[in-house]
Design a protein around this motif. Structure first.
Motif, mmCIF file in Angstrom:
data_model
loop_
_atom_site.group_PDB
_atom_site.id
_atom_site.type_symbol
_atom_site.label_atom_id
_atom_site.label_comp_id
_atom_site.label_asym_id
_atom_site.label_seq_id
_atom_site.Cartn_x
_atom_site.Cartn_y
_atom_site.Cartn_z
ATOM 1 N N ASN A 1 0.891 -1.397 0.098
ATOM 2 C CA ASN A 1 -0.041 -0.402 0.263
ATOM 3 C C ASN A 1 0.692 0.970 -0.174
ATOM 4 O O ASN A 1 0.328 2.174 0.573
ATOM 5 N N CYS A 2 2.428 1.251 -0.018
ATOM 6 C CA CYS A 2 3.052 2.091 -0.027
ATOM 7 C C CYS A 2 3.130 3.375 -1.339
ATOM 8 O O CYS A 2 3.857 3.819 -0.957
ATOM 9 N N GLY A 3 2.218 2.912 -2.648
ATOM 10 C CA GLY A 3 1.856 3.503 -3.714
ATOM 11 C C GLY A 3 2.890 3.480 -5.243
ATOM 12 O O GLY A 3 3.458 3.753 -5.481
ATOM 13 N N PHE A 4 3.649 2.059 -4.650
ATOM 14 C CA PHE A 4 4.988 2.175 -5.839
ATOM 15 C C PHE A 4 4.321 1.046 -6.702
ATOM 16 O O PHE A 4 2.969 0.047 -7.257
ATOM 17 N N ASP A 5 4.571 1.566 -7.891
ATOM 18 C CA ASP A 5 3.573 1.702 -9.706
ATOM 19 C C ASP A 5 5.207 0.300 -9.835
ATOM 20 O O ASP A 5 6.284 0.536 -10.754
ATOM 21 N N GLU A 6 4.393 -0.577 -10.175
ATOM 22 C CA GLU A 6 5.558 -1.966 -10.755
ATOM 23 C C GLU A 6 5.821 -1.947 -12.497
ATOM 24 O O GLU A 6 6.154 -1.183 -13.093
ATOM 25 N N ALA A 7 4.259 -1.672 -12.980
ATOM 26 C CA ALA A 7 4.740 -1.228 -14.104
ATOM 27 C C ALA A 7 5.909 0.439 -14.684
ATOM 28 O O ALA A 7 6.043 0.182 -15.667
ATOM 29 N N GLU A 8 5.537 1.045 -13.736
ATOM 30 C CA GLU A 8 6.061 2.864 -14.449
ATOM 31 C C GLU A 8 7.658 1.831 -14.039
ATOM 32 O O GLU A 8 8.461 2.492 -14.703
ATOM 33 N N TYR A 9 8.096 1.585 -12.815
ATOM 34 C CA TYR A 9 9.477 1.279 -12.516
ATOM 35 C C TYR A 9 10.280 0.138 -13.942
ATOM 36 O O TYR A 9 11.198 0.883 -14.366
ATOM 37 N N LEU A 10 9.712 -0.860 -13.533
ATOM 38 C CA LEU A 10 9.743 -1.572 -14.856
ATOM 39 C C LEU A 10 9.978 -1.078 -16.593
ATOM 40 O O LEU A 10 11.577 -0.907 -17.422
ATOM 41 N N ASN A 11 8.519 0.032 -16.844
ATOM 42 C CA ASN A 11 8.359 0.495 -18.234
ATOM 43 C C ASN A 11 10.034 1.547 -18.151
ATOM 44 O O ASN A 11 9.719 1.749 -19.649
ATOM 45 N N SER A 12 10.219 2.233 -16.929
ATOM 46 C CA SER A 12 11.139 3.160 -17.571
ATOM 47 C C SER A 12 12.183 2.667 -17.919
ATOM 48 O O SER A 12 12.884 3.428 -17.814
ATOM 49 N N VAL A 13 12.722 1.735 -17.992
ATOM 50 C CA VAL A 13 14.004 0.854 -18.159
ATOM 51 C C VAL A 13 13.676 -0.001 -18.869
ATOM 52 O O VAL A 13 14.892 -0.777 -19.949
ATOM 53 N N GLY A 14 12.906 -0.364 -19.779
ATOM 54 C CA GLY A 14 12.092 -0.887 -21.379
ATOM 55 C C GLY A 14 12.349 -2.613 -20.898
ATOM 56 O O GLY A 14 12.208 -3.269 -21.968
ATOM 57 N N TYR A 15 11.719 -3.090 -19.957
ATOM 58 C CA TYR A 15 10.947 -3.829 -19.297
ATOM 59 C C TYR A 15 9.432 -3.887 -19.006
ATOM 60 O O TYR A 15 9.059 -3.330 -19.019
ATOM 61 N N SER A 16 9.606 -5.877 -19.314
ATOM 62 C CA SER A 16 7.758 -5.621 -19.456
ATOM 63 C C SER A 16 7.463 -6.325 -18.401
ATOM 64 O O SER A 16 6.277 -6.483 -17.730
ATOM 65 N N GLN A 17 8.234 -7.222 -17.622
ATOM 66 C CA GLN A 17 7.749 -7.894 -16.340
ATOM 67 C C GLN A 17 9.849 -7.814 -15.641
ATOM 68 O O GLN A 17 10.837 -8.370 -15.682
ATOM 69 N N PRO A 18 9.505 -8.162 -13.907
ATOM 70 C CA PRO A 18 10.860 -8.681 -13.261
ATOM 71 C C PRO A 18 11.490 -9.986 -14.009
ATOM 72 O O PRO A 18 10.699 -10.963 -14.855
ATOM 73 N N HIS A 19 12.957 -9.859 -13.640
ATOM 74 C CA HIS A 19 13.486 -11.170 -13.926
ATOM 75 C C HIS A 19 14.252 -11.711 -12.779
ATOM 76 O O HIS A 19 15.164 -12.766 -12.913
ATOM 77 N N GLY A 20 13.855 -11.835 -11.416
ATOM 78 C CA GLY A 20 14.452 -12.652 -10.563
ATOM 79 C C GLY A 20 13.633 -13.788 -10.107
ATOM 80 O O GLY A 20 13.452 -14.602 -10.918
#
Length: 464
Positions: free
Chosen positions: A272-291
């Motif tokens: 509930n911290c407001g983190f936007d996963e899609a924005e975080y990933l898309n901003s560097v050209g990722y479509s999904q996490p890889h860990g």
């Protein structure tokens, strides 16, 4: 008089506080470049003078590099009053490339942006603006009440952006003077815009580098291609063995010893911290996490360890082609550590993993000059942390969260290892502040509410 009077004074004094910050931002305190040594001295002098003007006993302390600033106030209040140490740094990053700045980096100015007014200039966010939020909170408190609510030690460094070579020796030599109940650090960001955050865990670091050698010299691939062991092929096999392709987990035996799962309450705050996963990933050209597939993106970033390949080279790298079997292949790796992971023990495990997978006629050598540091984990069970979280929630009108950090802030670990002192990391920067980059800025809202937040936290700590 009450906390409300202090907050009102902060609001009234904001224009003057911004002018003081502008004065400090004009000083070109670039610590890594010897050409700016006198400017670093000037910044230290400016801070000493400013603290002294508030009735705080402060002085510039020499080191082999740039000076420290140390100040004390409230020592006459007695041992039953809390004692906090506030840390910040007055040095800044170089401004290169200068041509990418829209305004001169050391001529700070106020600009209007879609997210409100910002203070533009080198050091505005990292760390002069953040440092001054605490100083201005103390100034307002002193002007309203005539004294501060607790004992405070001010500790400002001038080498944070150049590796802090003088920091540990200075802390060791002055441990009795610097020791306090709790260290406060304002050199971090909010998890997302408008969401106040206290960093509860950071990741440590392990660095290593190894070379795989096959033949004693580079070989002609026509003569030895086939029967010859190729170190690059050998390196590729070993690197591929570090991770499980299906789960993303690190396969080094014992790698996860000392790793702890995140509590349900922590996960609730993170969700509930407001983190936007899609924005975080898309901003560097990722479509999904890889860990690690079993963990969320935030867990991967804040609470899980990693093993990364940072550099890989060998053989011929010039123009065209060269039919060579190289004698050597090289690899640089780093691991981000969490929880109670032991960097020295982990180094042994990684080296054993590599050694066990070497083919006959391949040898490995390691760089023995690289160091590791464990992960700083804050003791959020201490009542001061929940008190500070409540104070931040009141100021920002939104639940403050205990967050993790994917990177490392060495000073937090040094307070624990050198002074046996817990640290609380509270920052008001935003991810778009462009620290270390051209056009660095700090939101006026961050500066204003940061000052108010520290006033509330000081009040809360004295009531804990």
């Amino acid at each position: 008089m009450s906390l409300d009077d202090v907050l009102a004074r902060i609001d009234t004094d904001l224009p003057a506080a911004m002018e003081r910050l502008m004065d400090l931002l004009r000083i070109q305190s670039i610590s890594t470049d010897p050409a700016f040594k006198s400017d670093c001295d000037k910044a230290a002098d400016w801070l000493v003078s400013d603290l002294n003007s508030m009735g705080i006993t402060a002085e510039k302390r020499p080191t082999p590099g740039h000076p420290m600033v140390v100040g004390h106030v409230g020592q006459d209040l007695g041992d039953d009053v809390p004692h906090v140490l506030f840390y910040g740094h007055y040095d800044v990053q170089p401004v290169d490339p200068l041509n990418l700045w829209n305004t001169p980096p050391f001529e700070p100015q106020i600009e209007d942006t879609p997210n409100g007014q910002v203070i533009r200039g080198r050091g505005a966010s990292d760390d002069k603006g953040q440092l001054m939020t605490f100083v201005e909170a103390c100034r307002a408190w002193k002007e309203v009440h005539g004294s501060l609510p607790c004992r405070i030690t001010f500790f400002f460094e001038g080498e944070e952006e150049s590796g802090s070579p003088s920091l540990i020796p200075f802390m060791q030599d002055n441990a009795d003077e610097l020791k306090a109940d709790l260290a406060l650090i304002c050199d971090t960001s909010m998890v997302s815009r408008g969401v106040p955050s206290i960093a509860s865990q950071l990741r440590g670091m392990l660095k290593d580098e190894f070379t795989i050698t096959g033949p004693r010299i580079d070989l002609h691939s026509g003569h030895y291609g086939g029967p010859g062991l190729n170190p690059l092929r050998e390196m590729s096999k070993i690197i591929a063995s570090f991770h499980d392709e299906d789960t993303g987990a690190v396969t080094v035996d014992g790698f996860y010893e000392g790793v702890h799962e995140v509590s349900a309450e922590q996960l609730r705050q993170w969700q509930n911290c407001g983190f936007d996963e899609a924005e975080y990933l898309n901003s560097v050209g990722y479509s999904q996490p890889h860990g690690e597939k079993a963990y969320s993106t935030l867990e991967q970033q804040w609470a899980r360890p990693t093993l990364e390949i940072n550099g890989l080279w060998g053989g011929y790298n010039g123009a065209g082609s060269k039919t060579v079997i190289p004698s050597e292949a090289h690899c640089k790796i780093t691991c981000r550590l969490v929880g109670d992971m032991d960097p020295d023990a982990l180094r042994d495990k990684i080296r054993a993993h590599v050694q066990q997978r070497l083919s006959p006629d391949a040898t490995v050598t390691w760089d023995n000059d690289l160091e590791g540091s464990p992960a700083p984990v804050m003791n959020i069970a201490r009542p001061e942390f929940e008190a500070a979280r409540g104070a931040l929630s009141d100021e920002w009108d939104r639940e403050a969260v205990f967050t993790g950090m994917g990177g490392s802030i060495p000073i937090a670990g040094f307070f624990k290892s050198v002074l046996d002192m817990d640290a609380m990391l509270v920052g008001y920067a935003n991810d778009d502040d462009a620290i270390h980059s051209p056009n660095e800025k700090y939101d006026v809202k961050s500066f204003h509410k940061g000052i108010r937040s520290w006033a509330r936290i000081l009040d809360a700590l004295t009531r804990t």
